[in-house]
Motif scaffolding. Structure first.
Motif, PDB file in Angstrom:
ATOM      1  N   LYS A   1       0.860  -1.185   0.000  1.00 30.24           N
ATOM      2  CA  LYS A   1       0.000   0.000   0.000  1.00 30.24           C
ATOM      3  C   LYS A   1       0.887   1.224   0.000  1.00 30.24           C
ATOM      4  O   LYS A   1       1.739   1.375   0.871  1.00 30.24           O
ATOM      5  CB  LYS A   1      -0.912  -0.018   1.233  1.00 30.24           C
ATOM      6  CG  LYS A   1      -2.038   1.014   1.196  1.00 30.24           C
ATOM      7  CD  LYS A   1      -2.957   0.796   2.387  1.00 30.24           C
ATOM      8  CE  LYS A   1      -4.110   1.798   2.395  1.00 30.24           C
ATOM      9  NZ  LYS A   1      -5.034   1.603   1.259  1.00 30.24           N
ATOM     10  N   ASN A   2       0.708   2.081  -0.997  1.00 29.70           N
ATOM     11  CA  ASN A   2       1.545   3.279  -1.131  1.00 29.70           C
ATOM     12  C   ASN A   2       3.027   2.907  -1.151  1.00 29.70           C
ATOM     13  O   ASN A   2       3.849   3.533  -0.472  1.00 29.70           O
ATOM     14  CB  ASN A   2       1.260   4.271  -0.001  1.00 29.70           C
ATOM     15  CG  ASN A   2      -0.170   4.778  -0.029  1.00 29.70           C
ATOM     16  OD1 ASN A   2      -0.767   4.909  -1.098  1.00 29.70           O
ATOM     17  ND2 ASN A   2      -0.717   5.062   1.134  1.00 29.70           N
ATOM     18  N   GLN A   3       3.343   1.839  -1.902  1.00 29.66           N
ATOM     19  CA  GLN A   3       4.718   1.383  -2.099  1.00 29.66           C
ATOM     20  C   GLN A   3       5.384   0.970  -0.794  1.00 29.66           C
ATOM     21  O   GLN A   3       6.592   1.099  -0.638  1.00 29.66           O
ATOM     22  CB  GLN A   3       5.542   2.475  -2.799  1.00 29.66           C
ATOM     23  CG  GLN A   3       5.009   2.849  -4.177  1.00 29.66           C
ATOM     24  CD  GLN A   3       5.823   3.916  -4.861  1.00 29.66           C
ATOM     25  OE1 GLN A   3       6.490   4.717  -4.228  1.00 29.66           O
ATOM     26  NE2 GLN A   3       5.798   3.920  -6.182  1.00 29.66           N
ATOM     27  N   GLN A   4       4.603   0.459   0.138  1.00 30.47           N
ATOM     28  CA  GLN A   4       5.142   0.013   1.411  1.00 30.47           C
ATOM     29  C   GLN A   4       4.417  -1.241   1.866  1.00 30.47           C
ATOM     30  O   GLN A   4       3.213  -1.374   1.678  1.00 30.47           O
ATOM     31  CB  GLN A   4       4.981   1.128   2.465  1.00 30.47           C
ATOM     32  CG  GLN A   4       5.644   0.801   3.799  1.00 30.47           C
ATOM     33  CD  GLN A   4       5.579   1.961   4.771  1.00 30.47           C
ATOM     34  OE1 GLN A   4       6.391   2.078   5.680  1.00 30.47           O
ATOM     35  NE2 GLN A   4       4.615   2.844   4.608  1.00 30.47           N
ATOM     36  N   ALA A   5       5.177  -2.177   2.446  1.00 28.57           N
ATOM     37  CA  ALA A   5       4.579  -3.401   2.985  1.00 28.57           C
ATOM     38  C   ALA A   5       3.871  -3.059   4.289  1.00 28.57           C
ATOM     39  O   ALA A   5       4.483  -2.536   5.216  1.00 28.57           O
ATOM     40  CB  ALA A   5       5.663  -4.454   3.218  1.00 28.57           C
ATOM     41  N   VAL A   6       2.574  -3.349   4.365  1.00 30.89           N
ATOM     42  CA  VAL A   6       1.792  -3.015   5.550  1.00 30.89           C
ATOM     43  C   VAL A   6       0.824  -4.143   5.880  1.00 30.89           C
ATOM     44  O   VAL A   6       0.564  -5.022   5.063  1.00 30.89           O
ATOM     45  CB  VAL A   6       0.976  -1.707   5.351  1.00 30.89           C
ATOM     46  CG1 VAL A   6       1.893  -0.536   5.073  1.00 30.89           C
ATOM     47  CG2 VAL A   6      -0.055  -1.878   4.229  1.00 30.89           C
ATOM     48  N   THR A   7       0.291  -4.097   7.084  1.00 31.84           N
ATOM     49  CA  THR A   7      -0.832  -4.936   7.472  1.00 31.84           C
ATOM     50  C   THR A   7      -1.880  -4.026   8.093  1.00 31.84           C
ATOM     51  O   THR A   7      -1.617  -2.853   8.352  1.00 31.84           O
ATOM     52  CB  THR A   7      -0.425  -6.051   8.457  1.00 31.84           C
ATOM     53  OG1 THR A   7      -1.528  -6.954   8.626  1.00 31.84           O
ATOM     54  CG2 THR A   7      -0.009  -5.494   9.804  1.00 31.84           C
ATOM     55  N   SER A   8      -3.075  -4.552   8.329  1.00 28.16           N
ATOM     56  CA  SER A   8      -4.151  -3.718   8.867  1.00 28.16           C
ATOM     57  C   SER A   8      -4.527  -4.149  10.276  1.00 28.16           C
ATOM     58  O   SER A   8      -4.306  -5.302  10.673  1.00 28.16           O
ATOM     59  CB  SER A   8      -5.386  -3.794   7.962  1.00 28.16           C
ATOM     60  OG  SER A   8      -6.007  -5.066   8.081  1.00 28.16           O
ATOM     61  N   SER A   9      -5.117  -3.219  11.011  1.00 27.47           N
ATOM     62  CA  SER A   9      -5.575  -3.534  12.363  1.00 27.47           C
ATOM     63  C   SER A   9      -6.654  -4.606  12.324  1.00 27.47           C
ATOM     64  O   SER A   9      -6.734  -5.457  13.216  1.00 27.47           O
ATOM     65  CB  SER A   9      -6.121  -2.263  13.029  1.00 27.47           C
ATOM     66  OG  SER A   9      -7.153  -1.668  12.247  1.00 27.47           O
TER      67      SER A   9
END
Length: 235
Positions: free
Chosen positions: A8-16
């Motif tokens: 997401k937005n060129q970044q590895a992320v996870t969600s709450s």
């Protein structure tokens, strides 16, 4: 594991929401913990607040996306053997996603110039309003839900749940299918694919893919709900 961490937005992320589901916690409690972490100004860049649509009632609720550092801080308080197992899965998922990004970084000048030219070409094609629809309509073939989900900044699981909550599809066994009002519109195509299960046995499962008409339907439907693909979201 691919659903644990997304780009997401060129970044590895996870969600709450994903963290709450994985660690079997109430989402409101996870949000409260993140709220406590955000009181420190040095953590605020690790979390981004957005909203998601609850599949049960169609209402919008807050959700946080977090990078690896944000997840690490959040998960510090999760204890027990089961929690450790999930933490290790997340670490592996972050590593895999960041490794994929790393492979996309040019290592030579010609590669960098080629990448710059490719990006310039994409920018010239993906201009306001036409960006997502032009690229979508240019693809005459079938598209997987995972690719469509990425275009909207969702994991596959989150996007499937979103479409279910909006009354577009339902799950039969392990296959998502359209509700009756949409099933004869030519929006999807169900086809079998072969996979190997955990016991090493080859099996066949059906999977639903979206036609060009189906992708256009999703775009218009989601747009009417205020849900836009990443390329059309405000910076």
């Amino acid at each position: 594991m691919n659903d644990l961490v997304i780009m997401k937005n060129q970044q590895a992320v996870t969600s709450s929401l994903q963290v709450a589901e994985t660690f079997e916690k109430e989402h409101r409690n996870v949000l409260a913990t993140i709220g406590g972490l955000l009181k420190n100004k040095h953590t605020q860049h690790m979390f981004a607040k957005e909203t998601y649509i609850n599949e049960q009632n169609g209402q919008s609720y807050p959700i946080y996306y977090m990078n690896r550092d944000g997840f690490t801080l959040l998960a510090m308080g999760f204890t027990g053997t089961k929690a450790l197992k999930f933490k290790l899965q997340y670490i592996e998922a972050f590593n895999e996603m960041e490794q994929q990004v790393k492979f996309q970084v040019p290592s030579t000048l010609p590669e960098a110039l080629r990448l710059a030219a490719d990006q310039a070409e994409k920018i010239s094609v993906l201009q306001p309003k036409a960006d997502y629809t032009d690229s979508m309509l240019a693809n005459k073939g079938l598209e997987t839900i995972s690719m469509i989900a990425k275009n909207y900044g969702y994991s596959t699981r989150e996007f499937n749940k979103l479409l279910h909550g909006l009354g577009i599809q339902y799950k039969q066994g392990k296959t998502w299918l359209l509700y009756a009002k949409y099933q004869d519109e030519g929006y999807t195509h169900v086809e079998p694919y072969e996979y190997t299960n955990s016991d090493g046995i080859k099996q066949v499962r059906n999977t639903m893919k979206w036609t060009q008409a189906g992708q256009k339907f999703l775009y218009d439907f989601l747009k009417s709900k205020g849900i836009m693909p990443l390329v059309e979201q405000p910076a």
